[in-house]
Design a protein around this motif. Structure first.
Motif, PDB file in Angstrom:
ATOM      1  N   VAL A 152       0.838  -1.202   0.000  1.00 53.11           N
ATOM      2  CA  VAL A 152       0.000   0.000   0.000  1.00 53.11           C
ATOM      3  C   VAL A 152       0.870   1.247   0.000  1.00 53.11           C
ATOM      4  O   VAL A 152       0.589   2.217  -0.718  1.00 53.11           O
ATOM      5  CB  VAL A 152      -0.946  -0.011   1.216  1.00 53.11           C
ATOM      6  CG1 VAL A 152      -1.748   1.285   1.286  1.00 53.11           C
ATOM      7  CG2 VAL A 152      -1.894  -1.210   1.141  1.00 53.11           C
ATOM      8  N   VAL A 153       1.941   1.238   0.795  1.00 57.49           N
ATOM      9  CA  VAL A 153       2.849   2.391   0.844  1.00 57.49           C
ATOM     10  C   VAL A 153       3.488   2.629  -0.521  1.00 57.49           C
ATOM     11  O   VAL A 153       3.521   3.756  -1.017  1.00 57.49           O
ATOM     12  CB  VAL A 153       3.942   2.180   1.909  1.00 57.49           C
ATOM     13  CG1 VAL A 153       5.010   3.276   1.812  1.00 57.49           C
ATOM     14  CG2 VAL A 153       3.330   2.193   3.306  1.00 57.49           C
ATOM     15  N   GLU A 154       3.997   1.569  -1.138  1.00 57.64           N
ATOM     16  CA  GLU A 154       4.628   1.721  -2.452  1.00 57.64           C
ATOM     17  C   GLU A 154       3.661   2.304  -3.471  1.00 57.64           C
ATOM     18  O   GLU A 154       4.039   3.147  -4.284  1.00 57.64           O
ATOM     19  CB  GLU A 154       5.145   0.364  -2.953  1.00 57.64           C
ATOM     20  CG  GLU A 154       6.531   0.036  -2.486  1.00 57.64           C
ATOM     21  CD  GLU A 154       7.247  -0.909  -3.427  1.00 57.64           C
ATOM     22  OE1 GLU A 154       8.472  -0.995  -3.341  1.00 57.64           O
ATOM     23  OE2 GLU A 154       6.581  -1.554  -4.267  1.00 57.64           O
ATOM     24  N   ASN A 155       2.442   1.859  -3.438  1.00 58.43           N
ATOM     25  CA  ASN A 155       1.444   2.397  -4.358  1.00 58.43           C
ATOM     26  C   ASN A 155       1.273   3.900  -4.146  1.00 58.43           C
ATOM     27  O   ASN A 155       1.169   4.670  -5.099  1.00 58.43           O
ATOM     28  CB  ASN A 155       0.107   1.687  -4.155  1.00 58.43           C
ATOM     29  CG  ASN A 155      -1.006   2.315  -4.955  1.00 58.43           C
ATOM     30  OD1 ASN A 155      -1.158   2.087  -6.153  1.00 58.43           O
ATOM     31  ND2 ASN A 155      -1.818   3.137  -4.289  1.00 58.43           N
ATOM     32  N   GLY A 156       1.261   4.319  -2.888  1.00 60.03           N
ATOM     33  CA  GLY A 156       1.032   5.723  -2.587  1.00 60.03           C
ATOM     34  C   GLY A 156       2.125   6.655  -3.066  1.00 60.03           C
ATOM     35  O   GLY A 156       1.862   7.822  -3.367  1.00 60.03           O
ATOM     36  N   ILE A 157       3.361   6.164  -3.145  1.00 62.09           N
ATOM     37  CA  ILE A 157       4.483   7.035  -3.531  1.00 62.09           C
ATOM     38  C   ILE A 157       4.909   6.831  -4.979  1.00 62.09           C
ATOM     39  O   ILE A 157       5.905   7.406  -5.426  1.00 62.09           O
ATOM     40  CB  ILE A 157       5.688   6.806  -2.596  1.00 62.09           C
ATOM     41  CG1 ILE A 157       6.188   5.359  -2.668  1.00 62.09           C
ATOM     42  CG2 ILE A 157       5.320   7.176  -1.169  1.00 62.09           C
ATOM     43  CD1 ILE A 157       7.437   5.090  -1.833  1.00 62.09           C
ATOM     44  N   ASP A 158       4.159   6.040  -5.716  1.00 65.27           N
ATOM     45  CA  ASP A 158       4.476   5.725  -7.113  1.00 65.27           C
ATOM     46  C   ASP A 158       3.782   6.716  -8.047  1.00 65.27           C
ATOM     47  O   ASP A 158       2.568   6.680  -8.216  1.00 65.27           O
ATOM     48  CB  ASP A 158       4.008   4.295  -7.393  1.00 65.27           C
ATOM     49  CG  ASP A 158       4.136   3.903  -8.858  1.00 65.27           C
ATOM     50  OD1 ASP A 158       4.875   4.577  -9.593  1.00 65.27           O
ATOM     51  OD2 ASP A 158       3.474   2.923  -9.258  1.00 65.27           O
ATOM     52  N   ILE A 159       4.543   7.615  -8.676  1.00 60.11           N
ATOM     53  CA  ILE A 159       3.920   8.604  -9.554  1.00 60.11           C
ATOM     54  C   ILE A 159       3.548   8.013 -10.910  1.00 60.11           C
ATOM     55  O   ILE A 159       2.638   8.506 -11.582  1.00 60.11           O
ATOM     56  CB  ILE A 159       4.824   9.836  -9.763  1.00 60.11           C
ATOM     57  CG1 ILE A 159       6.092   9.465 -10.537  1.00 60.11           C
ATOM     58  CG2 ILE A 159       5.151  10.500  -8.443  1.00 60.11           C
ATOM     59  CD1 ILE A 159       6.811  10.676 -11.101  1.00 60.11           C
ATOM     60  N   ALA A 160       4.236   6.937 -11.327  1.00 56.18           N
ATOM     61  CA  ALA A 160       4.003   6.393 -12.671  1.00 56.18           C
ATOM     62  C   ALA A 160       2.614   5.780 -12.817  1.00 56.18           C
ATOM     63  O   ALA A 160       2.053   5.771 -13.920  1.00 56.18           O
ATOM     64  CB  ALA A 160       5.078   5.363 -13.009  1.00 56.18           C
ATOM     65  N   HIS A 161       2.047   5.273 -11.716  1.00 53.97           N
ATOM     66  CA  HIS A 161       0.750   4.592 -11.833  1.00 53.97           C
ATOM     67  C   HIS A 161      -0.393   5.577 -12.043  1.00 53.97           C
ATOM     68  O   HIS A 161      -1.469   5.196 -12.516  1.00 53.97           O
ATOM     69  CB  HIS A 161       0.482   3.724 -10.600  1.00 53.97           C
ATOM     70  CG  HIS A 161      -0.143   4.440  -9.440  1.00 53.97           C
ATOM     71  ND1 HIS A 161       0.560   5.317  -8.636  1.00 53.97           N
ATOM     72  CD2 HIS A 161      -1.408   4.415  -8.950  1.00 53.97           C
ATOM     73  CE1 HIS A 161      -0.244   5.776  -7.688  1.00 53.97           C
ATOM     74  NE2 HIS A 161      -1.448   5.263  -7.858  1.00 53.97           N
ATOM     75  N   ALA A 162      -0.181   6.845 -11.678  1.00 55.52           N
ATOM     76  CA  ALA A 162      -1.269   7.829 -11.754  1.00 55.52           C
ATOM     77  C   ALA A 162      -1.840   7.966 -13.166  1.00 55.52           C
ATOM     78  O   ALA A 162      -3.047   8.168 -13.346  1.00 55.52           O
ATOM     79  CB  ALA A 162      -0.776   9.180 -11.253  1.00 55.52           C
ATOM     80  N   SER A 163      -0.990   7.840 -14.165  1.00 58.12           N
ATOM     81  CA  SER A 163      -1.436   8.005 -15.547  1.00 58.12           C
ATOM     82  C   SER A 163      -2.377   6.904 -16.006  1.00 58.12           C
ATOM     83  O   SER A 163      -3.059   7.049 -17.018  1.00 58.12           O
ATOM     84  CB  SER A 163      -0.219   8.053 -16.487  1.00 58.12           C
ATOM     85  OG  SER A 163       0.595   9.172 -16.198  1.00 58.12           O
ATOM     86  N   PHE A 164      -2.426   5.792 -15.268  1.00 59.27           N
ATOM     87  CA  PHE A 164      -3.230   4.655 -15.690  1.00 59.27           C
ATOM     88  C   PHE A 164      -4.353   4.314 -14.710  1.00 59.27           C
ATOM     89  O   PHE A 164      -5.402   3.820 -15.119  1.00 59.27           O
ATOM     90  CB  PHE A 164      -2.327   3.429 -15.872  1.00 59.27           C
ATOM     91  CG  PHE A 164      -1.270   3.638 -16.913  1.00 59.27           C
ATOM     92  CD1 PHE A 164      -1.528   3.363 -18.245  1.00 59.27           C
ATOM     93  CD2 PHE A 164      -0.030   4.170 -16.577  1.00 59.27           C
ATOM     94  CE1 PHE A 164      -0.561   3.590 -19.221  1.00 59.27           C
ATOM     95  CE2 PHE A 164       0.948   4.401 -17.540  1.00 59.27           C
ATOM     96  CZ  PHE A 164       0.673   4.114 -18.866  1.00 59.27           C
ATOM     97  N   VAL A 165      -4.137   4.591 -13.434  1.00 62.14           N
ATOM     98  CA  VAL A 165      -5.119   4.215 -12.405  1.00 62.14           C
ATOM     99  C   VAL A 165      -6.063   5.366 -12.063  1.00 62.14           C
ATOM    100  O   VAL A 165      -7.228   5.138 -11.750  1.00 62.14           O
ATOM    101  CB  VAL A 165      -4.385   3.710 -11.137  1.00 62.14           C
ATOM    102  CG1 VAL A 165      -5.384   3.322 -10.047  1.00 62.14           C
ATOM    103  CG2 VAL A 165      -3.491   2.527 -11.479  1.00 62.14           C
ATOM    104  N   HIS A 166      -5.552   6.588 -12.132  1.00 60.94           N
ATOM    105  CA  HIS A 166      -6.338   7.751 -11.715  1.00 60.94           C
ATOM    106  C   HIS A 166      -6.544   8.711 -12.901  1.00 60.94           C
ATOM    107  O   HIS A 166      -5.653   9.512 -13.208  1.00 60.94           O
ATOM    108  CB  HIS A 166      -5.639   8.495 -10.577  1.00 60.94           C
ATOM    109  CG  HIS A 166      -5.305   7.622  -9.406  1.00 60.94           C
ATOM    110  ND1 HIS A 166      -6.273   7.006  -8.654  1.00 60.94           N
ATOM    111  CD2 HIS A 166      -4.106   7.276  -8.862  1.00 60.94           C
ATOM    112  CE1 HIS A 166      -5.690   6.310  -7.677  1.00 60.94           C
ATOM    113  NE2 HIS A 166      -4.381   6.453  -7.795  1.00 60.94           N
ATOM    114  N   PRO A 167      -7.671   8.647 -13.577  1.00 61.29           N
ATOM    115  CA  PRO A 167      -7.931   9.513 -14.733  1.00 61.29           C
ATOM    116  C   PRO A 167      -7.794  11.008 -14.419  1.00 61.29           C
ATOM    117  O   PRO A 167      -7.451  11.790 -15.295  1.00 61.29           O
ATOM    118  CB  PRO A 167      -9.372   9.164 -15.115  1.00 61.29           C
ATOM    119  CG  PRO A 167      -9.589   7.796 -14.583  1.00 61.29           C
ATOM    120  CD  PRO A 167      -8.791   7.730 -13.317  1.00 61.29           C
ATOM    121  N   GLU A 168      -8.028  11.377 -13.173  1.00 62.32           N
ATOM    122  CA  GLU A 168      -7.959  12.788 -12.795  1.00 62.32           C
ATOM    123  C   GLU A 168      -6.519  13.280 -12.681  1.00 62.32           C
ATOM    124  O   GLU A 168      -6.258  14.470 -12.727  1.00 62.32           O
ATOM    125  CB  GLU A 168      -8.673  12.996 -11.455  1.00 62.32           C
ATOM    126  CG  GLU A 168      -8.849  14.455 -11.068  1.00 62.32           C
ATOM    127  CD  GLU A 168      -9.729  14.628  -9.847  1.00 62.32           C
ATOM    128  OE1 GLU A 168      -9.177  14.924  -8.777  1.00 62.32           O
ATOM    129  OE2 GLU A 168     -10.958  14.459  -9.963  1.00 62.32           O
TER     130      GLU A 168
END
Length: 407
Positions: A152-168
């Protein structure tokens, strides 16, 4: 799961005049407030016949929690203060104690130190000065993940996933434009500054959020991780004077479950009328992340990078992995779940507390056995590779992999 760290056990507002049950590191705990309003935390198990203290009550003096099975009372330091069946003259042996854990209340949360380190050796609770700053407006939420806390921590600090998981927060076709500008490393925390190019904001009455950010407008994002609380802090600078700040304490309930205590602050539109929308968006982000993290494999964060690939955008995540690995390999704070499970349902094992350490140093006994931990690594362990006759140093390989993505 790591011992000797602070973790959030409950929201302060939920601990009132009755015992409250919570769970951290696979261990049940009981919380209660004493006559002075201070929260106490004990192992949720009676010495006598294993009764659950959280099913009992707080005594009239409000200095002890009472076991509902035979009325044994436990107070400060985990000491048994009363055994009704033995009468008022019975002298209770000194070793009649259960583990009692240090407690502090900050940011509307009950923080519990799950370990036996002396106060001067503990990493501090993460700073959060904005929490009670009138320049910020706070809302909170909670979420339970079917995932290990480190994931969960790694997910929170990972900027690369934002482009695919969070449309906003991002466009898939613009993922290579986001980049890490700077990383600052410390023993128990690290921070980074990132530049991102997210989509235009939408939503709100008359779509007012559209005025906050233009499409692909350069946006600064500042994630921080802290080992205490498995905490993630992220500040998003929307435009001058307009900031969103998220502070998530990720409690390892057990090795399969994480309970996130999330607080979101905003420096704009601080009227209460806007809180509902903020909470809705906070929950939306948590659900988007959970849909991915809950299905990730392996379930646990690998202890090395040998069997997992990393790239340049993973540099900041590696600072967390490296710090966590040092607690495992150098300090021996990792709970040995395999050894623990051998006694599942047959023996009480509790995370050792400071009072236990002091008692054992004095040569005094303790009733319950300590939760087993994985011994620190003194020498690098070599394993045989899949190719016959070849060997490689796991630790060295992991370090080399980390350095490669850190450059």
């Amino acid at each position: 799961m790591l011992m000797n760290l602070w973790y959030v056990g409950e929201w302060s507002r939920n601990v009132k005049d009755k015992p409250v049950k919570t769970k951290i590191l696979g261990q049940n705990l009981v919380l209660f407030r004493d006559a002075e309003g201070k929260v106490k935390c004990l192992a949720d198990v009676c010495l006598h016949r294993g009764g659950s203290l959280s099913g009992g009550w707080v005594n009239e003096k409000r200095d002890c929690v009472v076991c509902p099975y035979h009325g044994w009372e436990y107070g400060d330091g985990g000491k048994c203060k009363k055994i009704p069946s033995e009468g008022p003259d019975f002298k209770i042996p000194e070793r009649f104690k259960i583990d009692s854990y240090p407690v502090e209340e900050h940011y509307g949360m009950v923080w519990i130190f799950m370990g036996d380190l002396p106060e001067e050796e503990r990493y501090p609770i993460p700073p959060f000065p904005e929490f009670d700053d009138p320049e910020w407006r706070a809302v909170d939420s909670e979420y339970v993940w079917k995932a290990e806390a480190a994931r969960v921590v790694e997910n929170g600090i990972d900027i690369a996933h934002a482009s695919f998981v969070h449309p906003e927060f991002g466009y898939p076709d613009a993922a290579d434009q986001n980049f890490i500008e700077k990383i600052e490393r410390h023993e128990w925390w690290a921070s980074s500054s990132n530049v991102m190019y997210p989509p235009e904001l939408n939503g709100g009455l008359f779509n007012w959020r559209k005025s906050i950010r233009k499409d692909k407008q350069e946006t600064r994002v500042h994630p921080v991780w802290y080992l205490p609380g498995m905490t993630v802090r992220i500040q998003i600078d929307l435009k001058p004077g307009w900031h969103i700040l998220m502070f998530d304490a990720n409690t390892p309930v057990d090795e399969h479950t994480t309970r996130t205590f999330a607080i979101q602050l905003r420096s704009f539109f601080k009227q209460k009328i806007f809180d509902k929308g903020s909470v809705k968006r906070l929950k939306k982000v948590l659900l988007e992340d959970a849909a991915i993290v809950n299905e990730s494999s392996p379930y646990y964060l690998p202890e090395t990078l040998v069997n997992e690939l990393s790239v340049k955008s993973d540099r900041f995540m590696f600072t967390f992995r490296n710090a966590r690995r040092k607690l495992i390999e150098e300090k021996g704070w990792l709970i040995d779940t395999d050894a623990r499970d051998r006694y599942q349902g047959r023996k009480v094992l509790t995370v050792p507390c400071p009072e236990r350490r002091e008692a054992l140093e004095k040569g005094e006994g303790w009733v319950f056995d300590a939760m087993p931990s994985v011994a620190p690594i003194v020498q690098p362990v070599k394993i045989t590779d899949t190719q016959p006759g070849s060997e490689h140093d796991v630790i060295a390989a992991s370090k080399a992999a980390g350095e490669a993505v850190s450059d």
